[in-house]
Design an enzyme around this catalytic site. Structure first.
Site, PDB file in Angstrom:
ATOM      1  CE  LYS A  41       5.442  -6.314  -4.088  1.00 56.63           C
ATOM      2  NZ  LYS A  41       4.876  -7.242  -3.102  1.00 56.63           N
ATOM      3  CG  HIS A  69       7.919  -2.996  -0.078  1.00 55.98           C
ATOM      4  ND1 HIS A  69       8.057  -4.355   0.133  1.00 55.98           N
ATOM      5  CD2 HIS A  69       6.700  -2.825  -0.652  1.00 55.98           C
ATOM      6  CE1 HIS A  69       6.978  -4.971  -0.307  1.00 55.98           C
ATOM      7  NE2 HIS A  69       6.141  -4.067  -0.794  1.00 55.98           N
ATOM      8  CD  GLU A  73       2.730  -2.509   1.519  1.00 51.74           C
ATOM      9  OE1 GLU A  73       1.950  -2.804   0.593  1.00 51.74           O
ATOM     10  OE2 GLU A  73       3.953  -2.442   1.381  1.00 51.74           O
ATOM     11  CB  ILE A 127       2.827  -8.062   1.323  1.00 50.33           C
ATOM     12  CG1 ILE A 127       2.603  -6.682   1.943  1.00 50.33           C
ATOM     13  CG2 ILE A 127       3.627  -7.913   0.027  1.00 50.33           C
ATOM     14  CD1 ILE A 127       3.860  -5.989   2.399  1.00 50.33           C
ATOM     15  N   GLY A 150      -3.097  -7.447   0.078  1.00 48.80           N
ATOM     16  CA  GLY A 150      -4.297  -8.267   0.147  1.00 48.80           C
ATOM     17  C   GLY A 150      -5.364  -7.881  -0.853  1.00 48.80           C
ATOM     18  CB  SER A 185       0.272 -10.917  -6.349  1.00 50.97           C
ATOM     19  OG  SER A 185      -0.440 -10.534  -5.196  1.00 50.97           O
TER      20      SER A 185
END
Length: 239
Positions: free
Chosen positions: A17, A98, A146, A151, A185, A207
């Site tokens: 990202k 997205h 997703e 997210i 997740g 992340s």
């Protein structure tokens, strides 16, 4: 143009990202490239536009994708992302729709068409089984399923794991050969293992890797878990 994109199951997607860019993004991509070869797991790396070219030059095995593109043709236009330019920079595919860059069905249809015209593979996001089935009709290369609620912040529970089979069924009713990546997740290697075991062709993390205390170690744990879970799944199927 004929799309010659090929990817093997299981695979993994890493999406920096805007957490990483420049030198740090290239370093992460180089390590992903090493892991791709070590574990025999294909890896999609969705890079910032400005990092596509240096990452492509620095790696051999990962599949570099752009984070978005616009369904335009060469000519007038300022600030748009030209498919031909993404391809020329070294990308082999593009992420579309997205939740942070949503597209209408009309624009998504045009974008998939334009990507395939220039030889870019398409990884298209879907937030539900219904949306996944609708997108399957557009024949992208991969659907990324997703939940927007997971997210960047969510943790997967038993219900989310059960949803994998439901989403797969809905999409495969439309396109039996569609590759399906289940993301969002994903906090650690245990999540990766459970998702692949539950029937996903692939999973991915942003992340979970970038915010880990030791990102490179976490990335390797996740890739290793993809390979291990797939091996267990294959054995169970044979038995």
């Amino acid at each position: 143009m004929k799309n010659e994109f090929k990817i093997s199951k299981p695979f993994f997607e890493i999406g920096p990202k805007t957490y990483l860019y420049g030198k740090e993004a290239v370093e992460l991509a180089v390590e992903a490239d090493r892991l791709c070869e070590k574990y025999g797991v294909d890896i999609i790396f969705t890079a910032q536009y400005t990092d596509i070219e240096p990452i492509s030059r620095a790696t051999r095995y990962i599949k570099v994708f752009a984070q978005h593109m616009d369904p335009i043709y060469p000519g007038r236009g300022v600030g748009a992302v030209l498919p031909e330019a993404v391809k020329a920079a070294g990308a082999v595919g593009v992420l579309l729709n997205h939740t942070e860059k949503p597209l209408t069905i009309e624009v998504l249809t045009q974008s998939i068409k334009r990507a395939h015209e220039v030889g870019l593979a398409t990884l298209v996001c879907a937030g539900s089984s219904e949306e996944g089935a609708a997108i399957a009709c557009l024949n992208p290369d991969i659907i990324l399923a997703e939940s927007p609620a997971l997210i960047g912040k969510g943790a997967r529970g038993p219900q989310d794991m059960e949803e994998i089979a439901k989403i797969n069924h809905a999409i495969h009713q439309v396109n039996p050969n569609m590759l399906i990546l289940h993301g969002a997740g994903i906090t650690d290697e245990k999540d990766v293992y459970e998702i692949i075991k539950a029937g996903a062709d692939a999973t991915g993390s942003t992340s979970g890797i970038i915010k880990a205390e030791k990102p490179l170690e976490m990335m390797e744990k996740m890739i290793a878990s993809v390979a291990e879970a797939w091996k267990i799944r294959k054995k169970e199927k044979e038995n």
